[in-house]
Scaffold this active site. Structure first.
Site, short mmCIF file in Angstrom:
data_model
loop_
_atom_site.label_atom_id
_atom_site.label_comp_id
_atom_site.label_asym_id
_atom_site.label_seq_id
_atom_site.Cartn_x
_atom_site.Cartn_y
_atom_site.Cartn_z
N THR A 26 -4.62 3.03 2.78
CA THR A 26 -5.58 3.83 3.38
C THR A 26 -5.55 3.81 4.79
OG1 THR A 26 -6.90 3.82 1.53
CG2 THR A 26 -7.91 4.68 3.15
N LYS A 43 -5.09 9.01 2.72
CA LYS A 43 -4.70 8.09 1.70
C LYS A 43 -3.29 8.57 1.24
CE LYS A 43 -9.39 7.46 -0.07
NZ LYS A 43 -10.25 7.13 -1.35
N ASP A 140 -14.10 3.31 -10.98
CA ASP A 140 -14.05 2.06 -9.91
C ASP A 140 -15.22 1.89 -9.18
OD1 ASP A 140 -12.93 -0.33 -9.36
OD2 ASP A 140 -11.54 0.84 -7.81
#
Length: 862
Positions: A26, A43, A140
């Site tokens: 990133t 990204k 996540d």
């Protein structure tokens, strides 16, 4: 790999690297084509496979996930997707830059206090609710993926796992398939997600662990139990209210079925905590949540103006619907009227005094004196019985309060254990939560007008018929108090009693030894017919006093320092004492007669217990077994099987997961017969339930040494080995169980199938399920297990046949419908799959796997 100054996509200039991981890198960049050159996040995703044939497949997936991110970016607290493109055979996403600080850094400076965590949870849950409604699982959630935006202090959710999955793609040359790594972060990943099967509640699990990190300042991995990996004692490291602890513990339960299934459920439980730390009425600072439900929330507060009235109780009355102006005015009128009643009732020393009242933001608030004590819900517990004396004392205490309120023309309408507080200072009972207050609230739920004071306010099980029909009377309070007293006497909740089919009266006296006069009073208190019930509290008090005057002496003095209580002796001892006092041979005959009666009575109790056990009424079964085992007649072992009774009682305790009590019962059976095979098996099961697996293995070993052909001992010991991760030992025991358990070893074959399935040895799992079916062709779990294996092996048509066999056995098997849907989905028969999932949901409405699957398939059909 791009370097600072490089231009990506022809317009995004790299400033610096922000981070990298297994999925890619990133970067912070700026958009050179827009005015002011705003910052953005780039990204770079790096799939790991070398098959050009599958590149297009990965590219399509990337495009699909990018569109999902674009849709999610419509939410203010999710970064917007600016662009996505492929360059030099690598994928790039360009997203909005969030100027803020990671939650991780914020907590590192100072852990959150409870109020901050509650606000944090609400903020993130509202975002998560939007995400899940789009059919997306984040996968996540962790402190570094939550950023507090500098401009407004809101939490922004970043880094969705679906995109990371593209970055972890790899190609298996041997199987010619695309593979992806499990997405998530250790310490925050739910068990099912670690196994590659995330659900919506997996995000809830991760958020719960993130909140615990925020509270404690410690990583969940530091707090995990070294053996189980669970967070069982996290609340020992921080001061937190029981309500918030309960919410967080439910969010992080390892078993998916025991966890919250939706964000809405968590928000509903969190709602009353949102007021903690706020000041209402300009003077009352709320410091804790005491409880609440449909009608109101109750808090403990500090009076900032009058410190001497601290702590006090704040009751927020909840509106049951959107009220128009007319309804609000009527509610205000009722509120004013009922306040007069509550002020008058507060003159009684066992009713909380009303200190203040006010209306704020179209909600009503009452302020009452704080009662230092615990409600009787902490004393009247399932399976625990109060003595008659204690019940009589409770009745006398509460009846005196009822006599007072009824004379003031007030019906309480919700008497139950949780509305009776035992005051710590004098042990007196205090009556709280009057129904008149709940009626004020219920008024605002009427859209077309108002009912009278006849709305059915109360708690099921404690309400008599006339109250349920909306016509409460003074006798309705008497009924509710009678049911509360019976609950204390029996240890059974009111709604668990059987009823007489002819009269409708509850049957509560079976197996209960009670003074007939007290039983008569209680039966009159709970009479279904209002006219036949006691008409006033004073009448009951009068009858209770008669019992007090006429009770037989319970004590026989032996000397000035010692007393023998006849009432605590077994019945046969009291009978023997009585017979001894009778002159002549008739005393011995009468003693023999009484002894026979006692043996017969014990046998009857055991029979009743066995019947209750077969009907799965475990609490009643336990009570009957306890009555029979408590004072057994001497020398009756040859007539009555006390060993079996102890083991049967243990089985009932096991069904209620009361494993410590179960262990005591098993050991009582072994004490009667040291070579009791089933006693040792019972002990092994109790130890297994307590997760003392090594001890349970020893107990099963003792049973096997007594009887090497014991199928149950070999089978159960195999499971204990399996829980210790000793697979080979488990298989050896299962094989021995199969050898000795001809005719019933289909259970072991099935469990072997489950074991191999968990270890991903699918061929062995299939063989085991097939062996189970050979022994018992109509064994439902084996057909479902076989179908699941066939689905994993992509033998979808065979799987559907197996699930159909299961449904032939039981058309209501929701797991079979769900499995069939998965197989149909594998064949891309999406409409059929949706019908199967909907059938599973119809049978079990809260079955989240089917709900998630249905939503997923509908998304694929669009």
């Amino acid at each position: 790999m791009p370097n600072p100054g490089d231009l990506i996509g022809g317009r995004y200039q790299i400033l610096n690297e922000l981070g990298s991981g297994g999925f890619g890198t990133t970067y912070l960049a700026k958009d050179m084509e827009l005015p002011n050159k705003p910052k953005c996040v780039v990204k770079q995703l790096q799939p790991r496979f070398n098959s050009r044939a599958l590149w297009q497949n990965a590219k399509e997936r990337f495009g699909t996930e990018a569109m999902v991110l674009r849709r999610l970016g419509n939410h203010d607290q999710i970064p917007q997707l600016i662009a996505h493109f492929e360059e030099n055979e690598e994928f790039y996403l360009v997203q909005e830059f969030i100027d803020g600080e990671e939650l991780r850094k914020e907590v590192c400076r100072k852990p959150f206090h409870e109020t901050q965590v509650i606000e944090f949870l609400r903020d993130v849950l509202q975002v998560l609710d939007f995400v899940h409604q789009q059919g997306v699982i984040h996968r996540d959630i962790k402190p570094s993926n939550l950023i507090r935006r500098q401009s407004d202090g809101k939490i922004v959710l970043i880094d969705f796992g679906a995109v990371k999955e593209i970055g972890t793609l790899s190609f298996n040359a041997e199987t010619q398939t695309l593979m992806t790594s499990v997405i998530g972060t250790p310490g925050y990943m739910a068990p099912e997600q670690q196994n590659g099967r995330p659900f919506f509640s997996s995000d809830i699990y991760a958020l719960g662990r993130t909140a615990i990190y925020a509270l404690t300042g410690q990583s969940p991995m530091e707090l995990e139990d070294t053996e189980t990996g669970d967070l069982t004692n996290w609340d020992k490291h921080v001061s937190v209210s029981p309500k918030l602890a309960a919410i967080l513990n439910k969010m992080i339960r390892p078993k998916y079925s025991e966890r919250y299934h939706s964000v809405a459920e968590v928000l509903r439980d969190l709602e009353p905590l949102l007021k903690i730390g706020q000041t209402v009425g300009g003077r009352y600072k709320i410091v804790g949540f005491l409880g609440g439900g449909r009608w109101s929330y109750t808090y403990v507060a500090e009076n900032l103006w009058r410190k001497y009235q601290s702590p006090c109780v704040i009751k927020q009355l909840k509106s049951q619907g959107t009220a128009d102006a007319v309804i609000v005015r009527e509610a205000e009128r009722r509120f004013s009227t009922e306040l007069t009643v509550l002020e008058k009732l507060g003159d009684h020393p066992q009713i909380p005094k009303l200190l203040d009242h006010f209306e704020e933001d179209e909600e009503f608030y009452l302020v009452q004196a704080f009662i230092d004590g615990k409600d009787l819900g902490h004393e009247i517990l399932p399976g625990k019985r109060w003595s008659e004396d204690k019940v009589i004392a409770l009745l006398q205490d509460v009846l005196e309060i009822l006599d007072f309120i009824h004379k003031n023309r007030v019906i309480h309408r919700d008497i139950k254990p949780s509305n009776l507080i035992r005051r710590r200072s004098d042990d007196k009972i205090v009556l709280i939560d009057f129904g008149v207050v709940k009626e004020i609230v219920s008024a605002t739920s009427e859209k077309s007008g108002f009912g009278s004071s006849t709305q059915p306010i109360g708690t099921e099980g404690y309400m008599p018929p006339e109250q349920m029909a909306g016509r409460p009377a003074f006798g309705s309070d008497i009924y509710a108090l009678g049911m509360t007293a019976i609950q204390a006497l029996t240890g059974i909740y009111p709604d668990q009693f059987d009823t007489n089919p002819q009269t409708g009266e509850i049957i509560w006296q079976e197996g209960v030894q009670i003074d007939p006069r007290l039983a008569k009073i209680l039966n009159k208190m709970i009479c279904i017919d209002l006219a036949a019930r006691y008409q006033s509290a004073a009448e009951i008090l009068k009858d209770l006093k008669k019992i007090g005057r006429n009770l037989r002496p319970k004590l026989i003095k032996t000397n000035t320092n010692n007393r023998i209580s006849l009432s605590t002796r077994p019945p046969w001892v009291r009978s023997l004492i009585g017979m001894i006092l009778i002159p002549g041979g008739i005393g011995g005959f009468l003693f023999f007669l009484v002894y026979v009666i006692q043996v017969t009575q014990t046998a009857f109790l055991f029979r009743q217990a066995d019947l209750k056990l077969r009907s799965q009424d475990y609490l009643s079964a336990i009570n009957y077994y306890e009555d029979g085992l408590q004072n057994p007649p001497p020398f009756s072992g040859a007539l009555l099987n006390f060993e079996k009774a102890w083991i049967q009682k243990a089985f009932a305790l096991s069904a209620l997961k009361r494993y410590n009590d179960m262990l005591q019962s098993c050991e009582a059976a072994i004490a009667l017969k040291k070579e009791s095979v089933y006693g040792w098996i019972c002990k092994g099961s109790a130890l297994d339930g307590l997760e003392r697996y090594q001890d349970s293995i020893q107990a099963y070993g003792k049973a096997i040494s007594i009887d090497p052909s014991s199928f149950e001992a070999w089978h159960n010991r195999g499971h204990s080995y399996l829980k210790l991760g000793k697979k080979d030992d488990a298989i050896a025991n299962f094989n021995q169980a199969i050898a000795v358990g001809q005719g019933k070893n289909f259970v072991t074959w099935n469990d072997m199938g489950k074991m191999y399935f968990q270890y991903k040895e699918y061929e062995k799992a299939r063989e085991s399920y097939q062996e189970s079916i050979k022994v018992k062709p109509d064994y439902l779990p084996a057909w479902i297990g076989l179908g699941n294996v066939q689905t994993v092996l992509k033998e979808y048509e065979e799987a559907i046949k197996s699930f159909n066999e299961a449904l032939e056995i039981n058309d209501e098997a929701f797991e079979a419908w769900y499995g069939k849907g998965r197989a149909e989905e594998g064949l891309r028969r999406y409409e059929e799959a949706v019908r199967s999932y909907e059938r599973a949901i119809f049978i079990k409405p809260n079955y989240q796997p089917a709900i998630d699957a249905r939503q997923r398939v509908i998304g694929q059909m669009r």
